[in-house]
Scaffold this active site. Structure first.
Site, short mmCIF file in Angstrom:
data_model
loop_
_atom_site.label_atom_id
_atom_site.label_comp_id
_atom_site.label_asym_id
_atom_site.label_seq_id
_atom_site.Cartn_x
_atom_site.Cartn_y
_atom_site.Cartn_z
N PHE A 7 0.79 -1.20 -0.01
CA PHE A 7 0.02 0.10 0.35
C PHE A 7 0.99 1.38 -0.07
CE2 PHE A 7 -2.96 -2.87 1.73
CZ PHE A 7 -4.72 -2.34 1.55
N ASP A 8 0.52 2.07 -0.33
CA ASP A 8 0.87 3.30 -0.80
C ASP A 8 0.39 4.47 0.31
OD1 ASP A 8 2.41 6.08 -1.15
OD2 ASP A 8 -0.23 6.60 -2.23
N LEU A 9 0.52 4.95 1.07
CA LEU A 9 0.00 5.49 2.46
C LEU A 9 -1.02 6.95 2.04
CD1 LEU A 9 -0.02 6.06 5.26
CD2 LEU A 9 1.92 7.70 5.91
#
Length: 215
Positions: A7-9
């Site tokens: 996941f990107d943040l």
């Protein structure tokens, strides 16, 4: 079926607009520039900071490093928690964890900030590994962050793994290391941007993302 999810943040798990645009505005004032409309600064959400300052304002290397220092001073002092978790994200992460998925953060934000944000919002417990950037910029591009995460977990990229993010940088990084990418539209990327970047799937909402990851 995807079993390992990166996941990107910013723009994917949380909406950091207030904190990031505030930090950019502060840095520009310190550099002697008028920041203008905050809405124009949302382009800083997602890409590496060095790239954004250099491309947007034409800063040379020294100016860029100074601007990033000002940004981080503000961000560490107050901007880091001027942030909110997107609705449905905690439930999604919990469901993925309960389904036996490996959950990894892969962000271009400094790793220490990533951990602080995840812990502050009660999300850190769902992650098997947190991969972020280094302060010296030796690891900041999404592909480099992903390679670091893969190496740390002793994983070889395959079709059971996927990157989830809201900008083309996420898709570009995933492609460089041999991963699929799911682009989300509830963040800051446009559908055309994500399609052109080669995302395998597009999720307009958190619920749509849940269906893709848990189907």
């Amino acid at each position: 079926m995807y079993n390992t999810i990166f996941f990107d943040l910013d723009g994917t798990l949380t909406d950091p607009a207030e904190g990031i645009t505030g930090a950019v505005a502060h840095s520009l004032r310190e550099m002697g520039l008028e920041p203008g409309d905050r809405k124009a600064l949302v382009s800083f959400i997602g890409p590496p900071l060095f790239d954004s300052y250099a491309q947007t304002y034409g800063f040379n290397e020294e100016q860029t490093r100074q601007a990033v220092t000002y940004f981080r001073d503000y961000f560490q002092r107050q901007g880091i928690f001027e942030n909110r978790v997107f609705d449905g994200i905690p439930e999604l992460l919990e469901n993925l964890h309960r389904s036996g998925k490996t959950i990894v953060l892969a962000s271009s934000k400094p790793e220490v900030f990533c951990r602080q944000i995840l812990e502050h919002f009660g999300l850190l417990r769902w992650f098997d590994f947190v991969a972020g950037a280094t302060f010296d910029e030796s690891r900041v591009e999404k592909a480099d962050v992903l390679r670091y995460a893969l190496d740390s977990l002793h994983l070889t990229p395959d079709h059971s793994m996927v990157m989830v993010g809201d900008r083309k940088h996420d898709a570009d990084g995933a492609r460089q290391v041999g991963l699929d990418c799911i682009g989300v539209l509830y963040g800051y990327g446009l559908e055309e941007e994500l399609e052109q970047a080669g995302c395998a799937h597009i999720a307009p909402t958190v619920e749509a993302l849940k269906q893709l990851l848990l189907s």
